[in-house]
Design a protein around this motif. Sequence first.
Motif, mmCIF file in Angstrom:
data_model
loop_
_atom_site.group_PDB
_atom_site.id
_atom_site.type_symbol
_atom_site.label_atom_id
_atom_site.label_comp_id
_atom_site.label_asym_id
_atom_site.label_seq_id
_atom_site.Cartn_x
_atom_site.Cartn_y
_atom_site.Cartn_z
ATOM 1 N N ASN A 87 25.020 63.198 31.161
ATOM 2 C CA ASN A 87 24.024 63.591 32.154
ATOM 3 C C ASN A 87 24.584 64.450 33.287
ATOM 4 O O ASN A 87 23.880 65.313 33.799
ATOM 5 N N PHE A 88 25.836 64.191 33.692
ATOM 6 C CA PHE A 88 26.321 64.829 34.913
ATOM 7 C C PHE A 88 27.676 65.524 34.804
ATOM 8 O O PHE A 88 27.905 66.505 35.487
ATOM 9 N N GLY A 89 28.587 65.046 34.006
ATOM 10 C CA GLY A 89 29.944 65.573 34.042
ATOM 11 C C GLY A 89 30.280 66.589 32.975
ATOM 12 O O GLY A 89 31.046 67.513 33.200
ATOM 13 N N GLY A 90 29.727 66.394 31.781
ATOM 14 C CA GLY A 90 29.983 67.319 30.693
ATOM 15 C C GLY A 90 31.326 67.108 30.009
ATOM 16 O O GLY A 90 32.075 66.192 30.323
ATOM 17 N N HIS A 91 31.598 67.976 29.044
ATOM 18 C CA HIS A 91 32.840 67.936 28.282
ATOM 19 C C HIS A 91 34.021 68.519 29.051
ATOM 20 O O HIS A 91 35.170 68.210 28.755
ATOM 21 N N ILE A 92 33.752 69.418 29.980
ATOM 22 C CA ILE A 92 34.814 70.176 30.637
ATOM 23 C C ILE A 92 34.643 70.131 32.153
ATOM 24 O O ILE A 92 33.538 70.267 32.672
ATOM 25 N N GLY A 93 35.768 69.955 32.834
ATOM 26 C CA GLY A 93 35.832 70.100 34.281
ATOM 27 C C GLY A 93 37.060 70.926 34.599
ATOM 28 O O GLY A 93 38.094 70.758 33.954
ATOM 29 N N TYR A 94 36.960 71.849 35.530
ATOM 30 C CA TYR A 94 38.112 72.694 35.833
ATOM 31 C C TYR A 94 38.140 73.072 37.304
ATOM 32 O O TYR A 94 37.138 72.954 38.008
ATOM 33 N N GLY A 95 39.313 73.503 37.727
ATOM 34 C CA GLY A 95 39.468 73.968 39.097
ATOM 35 C C GLY A 95 40.630 74.942 39.191
ATOM 36 O O GLY A 95 41.617 74.812 38.468
ATOM 37 N N ILE A 96 40.490 75.900 40.066
ATOM 38 C CA ILE A 96 41.519 76.902 40.312
ATOM 39 C C ILE A 96 42.016 76.704 41.743
ATOM 40 O O ILE A 96 41.210 76.562 42.670
ATOM 41 N N VAL A 97 43.329 76.693 41.921
ATOM 42 C CA VAL A 97 43.899 76.585 43.265
ATOM 43 C C VAL A 97 43.280 77.699 44.120
ATOM 44 O O VAL A 97 43.179 78.848 43.664
ATOM 45 N N PRO A 98 42.826 77.374 45.328
ATOM 46 C CA PRO A 98 42.149 78.382 46.150
ATOM 47 C C PRO A 98 42.875 79.725 46.252
ATOM 48 O O PRO A 98 42.242 80.777 46.193
#
Length: 174
Positions: A87-98
């Motif tokens: 419902n909310f998170g999905g298969h993938i989460g990602y982040g790039i250093v600012p």
Amino acid sequence: MDKLRELKLEDEGAFRAWLAAWQDEPVQVSVTQPIQTSFPEFLQQLHQNSVDPKPPRVPATKYFYIDEGIIKGGISCRWALNAYLRNFGGHIGYGIVPAYRKRGIASEMLREALEKFHQRHIKRVLITAEVKNVASQKTICRAGGVYENTVTDPETGEALRRYWITLEKNSQCE
């Protein structure tokens, strides 16, 4: 040499720099909290979570975009969905250093991650992005994401846009 990979023992310094790079960022992404164990134990926990996590967690592998010894981004690939992730998170989460945003790193990480899903014969991948994160929405759309709907995460109160990416290859093109 692949830039997207799992952490190794020799990455401890780069990982601690990664944690420090997120200190002033209001948004928290996966694996940005200080680790509570030794680095080798932390790596073992990551491995355990990728093969046999404790419920309600699902198997997930964390990859890091490491370029010239610097971790510039990270991506979590969740190989299954529980009710919350569906419902909310999905298969993938990602982040790039600012400091490394707007350089195509998110697109490159997502492209490589989707190939890993394809190799595991996962044909549809769910990705969510906060409504206010237009850059992430554009990255997802460029990767073939098709908008489904917007929901509000009960844990954070954030409005999330949900996208599906279909990974079936056209057999005529292969």
